[in-house]
Structures are given as C-alpha cells and as structure tokens.
Write a protein that holds these residues in place. Structure first.
Motif, mmCIF file in Angstrom:
data_model
loop_
_atom_site.group_PDB
_atom_site.id
_atom_site.type_symbol
_atom_site.label_atom_id
_atom_site.label_comp_id
_atom_site.label_asym_id
_atom_site.label_seq_id
_atom_site.Cartn_x
_atom_site.Cartn_y
_atom_site.Cartn_z
ATOM 1 N N GLN A 245 -7.411 -1.433 14.397
ATOM 2 C CA GLN A 245 -6.851 -2.526 15.181
ATOM 3 C C GLN A 245 -7.496 -3.877 14.869
ATOM 4 O OE1 GLN A 245 -5.942 -1.447 19.431
ATOM 5 N NE2 GLN A 245 -7.084 0.401 18.907
ATOM 6 N N GLY A 248 -7.858 -7.128 10.437
ATOM 7 C CA GLY A 248 -7.744 -8.509 9.995
ATOM 8 C C GLY A 248 -9.068 -9.241 10.035
ATOM 9 N N LYS A 312 1.054 -2.300 20.997
ATOM 10 C CA LYS A 312 0.599 -3.098 19.857
ATOM 11 C C LYS A 312 1.418 -2.862 18.594
ATOM 12 C CE LYS A 312 -4.210 -3.722 21.343
ATOM 13 N NZ LYS A 312 -5.640 -3.470 21.019
ATOM 14 N N ILE A 313 1.634 -1.604 18.232
ATOM 15 C CA ILE A 313 2.373 -1.326 16.997
ATOM 16 C C ILE A 313 3.810 -1.839 17.067
ATOM 17 C CG2 ILE A 313 3.362 0.556 15.606
ATOM 18 C CD1 ILE A 313 0.692 1.954 15.766
ATOM 19 N N ASN A 315 4.887 -4.407 18.705
ATOM 20 C CA ASN A 315 4.792 -5.863 18.594
ATOM 21 C C ASN A 315 4.459 -6.286 17.172
ATOM 22 O OD1 ASN A 315 5.395 -6.267 21.285
ATOM 23 N ND2 ASN A 315 3.263 -6.365 21.936
ATOM 24 N N TRP A 316 3.495 -5.604 16.541
ATOM 25 C CA TRP A 316 3.145 -5.930 15.148
ATOM 26 C C TRP A 316 4.338 -5.699 14.234
ATOM 27 C CZ3 TRP A 316 -1.879 -2.656 15.712
ATOM 28 C CH2 TRP A 316 -2.897 -3.449 16.275
ATOM 29 N N ASN A 319 6.866 -8.557 14.731
ATOM 30 C CA ASN A 319 6.363 -9.811 14.171
ATOM 31 C C ASN A 319 6.380 -9.783 12.642
ATOM 32 O OD1 ASN A 319 5.874 -10.848 16.717
ATOM 33 N ND2 ASN A 319 3.745 -10.172 16.764
ATOM 34 N N HIS A 320 6.128 -8.621 12.058
ATOM 35 C CA HIS A 320 6.059 -8.524 10.597
ATOM 36 C C HIS A 320 7.434 -8.625 9.957
ATOM 37 C CE1 HIS A 320 4.529 -7.338 6.655
ATOM 38 N NE2 HIS A 320 5.541 -6.468 6.578
ATOM 39 N N TYR A 375 -1.078 5.134 11.559
ATOM 40 C CA TYR A 375 -1.513 3.886 12.183
ATOM 41 C C TYR A 375 -2.336 3.030 11.221
ATOM 42 C CZ TYR A 375 -0.216 5.535 16.933
ATOM 43 O OH TYR A 375 0.457 5.956 18.050
ATOM 44 N N ILE A 379 -1.218 -0.586 9.635
ATOM 45 C CA ILE A 379 -1.905 -1.820 10.029
ATOM 46 C C ILE A 379 -2.515 -2.510 8.805
ATOM 47 C CG2 ILE A 379 -3.762 -2.802 11.443
ATOM 48 C CD1 ILE A 379 -3.300 -0.417 13.389
ATOM 49 N N ILE A 382 0.451 -4.308 6.900
ATOM 50 C CA ILE A 382 0.956 -5.565 7.453
ATOM 51 C C ILE A 382 -0.098 -6.668 7.426
ATOM 52 C CG2 ILE A 382 2.662 -4.400 8.909
ATOM 53 C CD1 ILE A 382 0.815 -4.907 11.314
ATOM 54 N N ASN A 383 -1.372 -6.284 7.229
ATOM 55 C CA ASN A 383 -2.432 -7.274 7.053
ATOM 56 C C ASN A 383 -2.639 -7.632 5.584
ATOM 57 O OD1 ASN A 383 -4.203 -8.100 9.582
ATOM 58 N ND2 ASN A 383 -3.556 -5.984 9.921
#
Length: 397
Positions: A245, A248, A312-313, A315-316, A319-320, A375, A379, A382-383
């Motif tokens: 999490q 980044g 969170k996932i 939303n990410w 957004n991505h 997960y 993550i 997307i980062n």
C-alpha cells in the motif's frame, strides 16, 4: 483458542476424507486423529459441513484433517453440502477416498476418483469396514483396508499417507533463498487504522522468521521512519520489503541500486504463479467501462473504512484507468468457478490459503483465459515500478 506458535492453516498439508454418505468417513477421521472429532451416526448426511482438525503427522509435520459431507447427498441442502466438499477439493493435498470394503465401487466413487485424478491430487482408495469382509473392489494399486470400528489398518493408513506426502513436499522459502548470512533486510510496516492491534500480520511474521533462518538480519520500521532509518545505515541493505500500500513513497526513498519488493509479491511467489500474476497486471489498461472485476481475499475480517480490498483497490483502479468498472468481492473459501464472468481478477497474497488452493485458483483463471493478478503486483504496476519489484526474482519486464 489456537496457541500463538501453532502452524498457520495455510502452511499445513491438507488431508481430506472423501466419499459417499455412510461409508464411515467420520468414524475413520476419529480413529485417525485419536479423538471424537466428528459426530457419528447411522443416519445418512450426519456431516453437513466440512470439519477441520489440526494435528501432527510425523515425520511430515503439521497437517489439517478434513471430514467432508457425502458426495452423493441429495435435495437442495444436499447440493449445498456437495458444493462445500467441492471447495475442499481445491485445497486438498492428499485425498483419502473412502469406500466400503468388499463392495463394488459405486457411480459416485468412480466420479470422485475421476475428479481427483483430473486435479492431479495424490490419493489413496481406502476400504473401510474391513472387519465385515476381506476384500475391496476397484483401484488395486492405491487400495488399503481399514476398520474404524476395530482400529485395524489405521497405523498402516497413516504410514501410506506419509509415504505419498514425502514425495509431494519440498522445502520452500519466502525470501531466504535470496539472502546470504549477515545480509540486512529492511521491512517497512505501516501502522494505520487497518493494522491489527499489538501484533504483526501473518506475512510479516513469516517473512521475519524466514530472514532469521537464513542467518540474515531483519530491521523493521514504519514507512514514516524509513528515510531516517536509511540515514543511520552504514551501508545499503540487501533488500527492502514493504507493505504494497505504500509502494509509491517507499520507492522514492529506497536507492535504485537496492532491491525492492513487497510482502504480497513474496507471498505470490511462495504460494502461487508469480509470472502469471505479473502478466495479468498489465491487463488493467485493457479494461473498458462497465467491465466486471473480481477482488478476492483468502480470509474474512472486519472491514475498516479504508479497507484495501473493498475501498482502496477500487479507487486506485478507477483513478488509473479513468473509467468506472464494476467491482465484485469474495472472501474466505468462496471463489467462483465461473471466472469467465469477469474481465480481471485481483487476488490477495493468500497468506491464509494453502499453496494448492492458490495454484488451483490461478490455474482456473488461466485455463478459462481470464487475466489474474494480485494485490502487490497490481499496486506495483499502477505505480509504474513493477519491473523493479519483480527483478529480485529474476523476472525482467
């Protein structure tokens, strides 16, 4: 309550007792574990849900014994019970198919044997009630005779299980194979609202233990103290392992020459098919508006307001890709067979599931042509740091 040092269920070999109703599965389980674990009755369908028992089967070590409902159960409730047994199959490391000694194999016995063989599960055909007869029909190569009533053959059954399982088990490591004695590993453990009070989560505990067994040194800090921690080190650590999490912020702090990965990615490598999950991460960019995405967790827990899986996932993800997709959720033992209903599946690290179940779920997706990731790999992708995160394992993107 389980002892604090008890081996987690996901790390135990799962031995399942399977078969039709009234072949003596529950009686045999009781004889095998040496306890009155399961209710025994002449009434068909007495076992309505899988029953789990932890025990030591030496020299193999910690195992889980599973008593299951009959595969020939009937009616609406019977169908649900059979479904539960099918879920058990996906996590079974060793199948004991219980039949009646001296009796011909029934249609359900043959179907069960076929299922087990198709899934490449090691098995033994066990003729119970051998005190009433002296023979068993069917698969002669894998047959063994026992009597739950008299105890005859129980020790031989255990020895047979041990013989088969010795060929199936191999020593595996979460991270120790990447380390040398004296190496320093920094573990980044955020302490936020979702962190359990007074303890580390299971993947963190297991990783620390593996580091220690390698003769290396584990240095644990929060993400908020990571930069200060690095400033105090005389030389760079061998590896940094972080909660996904905070990928980044951790990526910005950790020097590029230091290897970086996460607990979730380590668990994917340890229990699943990491190359498949890495490949699936890039499918995120192919999602279209309205596509269904399944977010799967291997455990059940109280959802916090900032829960990673349900909050969170999604939303990410939105957004991505900049599009609304339909996120669906499953947890615990629930995992759909109809994975083709989804365009992408994002799975947790699977610390509460055993290796066979994690690989079953990944293989199911692969065979149906459905992209699957987890997960940590999601993550990292997307980062924009997935190549860095999987480089420690010899995967170069």
């Amino acid at each position: 309550m389980a002892g604090l040092n008890e081996t987690p269920r996901g790390e135990r070999i799962h031995i399942s007792f399977l078969g039709r109703r009234n072949v003596g599965k529950s009686s045999l389980v009781n004889a095998f574990v040496g306890q009155e674990l399961s209710i025994v009755s002449d009434v068909k369908g007495t076992t309505t849900d899988p029953v789990y028992k932890s025990m030591e089967l030496l020299p193999i070590g910690p195992v889980i014994i599973i008593d299951t409902p009959g595969m020939d159960d009937e009616g609406n409730l019977g169908e649900l019970r059979v479904k539960k047994t099918m879920q058990v199959l996906s996590k079974t490391d060793m199948a004991l198919i219980i039949v009646e000694a001296g009796q011909p194999l029934q249609k359900e016995d043959v179907e069960l044997l076929k299922l087990v063989k198709e899934r490449e599960i090691p098995y033994l055909l066990v003729g119970n009630k051998s005190d009433l007869t002296d023979g068993v029909s069917g698969d002669k190569h894998n047959g063994i005779f026992v009597s739950a009533k008299t105890g005859k053959g129980i020790e031989q059954l255990k020895e047979a299980c041990i013989k088969y399982l010795k060929n199936e088990t191999e020593e595996k490591h979460i991270v120790a194979d990447l380390l040398s004695p004296g190496d320093v590993v920094v573990l980044v453990v955020p302490i936020d609202a979702s962190a359990p009070k007074g303890r580390l989560i299971l993947p963190q505990q297991q990783t620390i233990r593996d580091i220690i067994e390698a003769g290396a040194n584990a240095l644990v800090c929060r993400d908020t103290e990571l930069e200060e921690t690095f400033s105090k080190l005389k030389e760079n650590p061998r590896l940094v392992i972080t909660d996904s999490q905070v990928f980044g912020s951790v990526n910005r702090i950790v020097p590029k020459e230091v290897m970086l990965t996460s607990f979730s990615v380590l668990m994917a490598r340890y229990k699943g098919d990491l190359p498949l999950l890495v490949k699936g991460a890039s499918f995120v960019d192919k999602l279209q508006k309205g596509d269904k995405v399944l977010i799967a967790e291997g455990c059940t827990h109280h959802r916090q307001c900032e829960d990673i899986g349900t909050v969170k996932i999604p939303n990410w993800l939105k957004n991505h890709i900049g599009k609304d997709v339909e996120c669906c959720f499953v947890s615990g033992t629930e995992f759909p067979e109809n994975v083709e209903d989804y365009r992408l599946i994002i799975h947790c690290g699977g610390c509460m599931l055993n290796e066979r179940e994690m690989k079953y779920r990944s293989t199911l997706c692969k065979n149906k042509g459905i992209a699957v990731t987890n997960y940590g790999t999601f993550i990292a992708y997307i980062n924009g740091i997935l190549p860095r995160v999987v480089e420690p394992f010899g995967l170069y993107l």
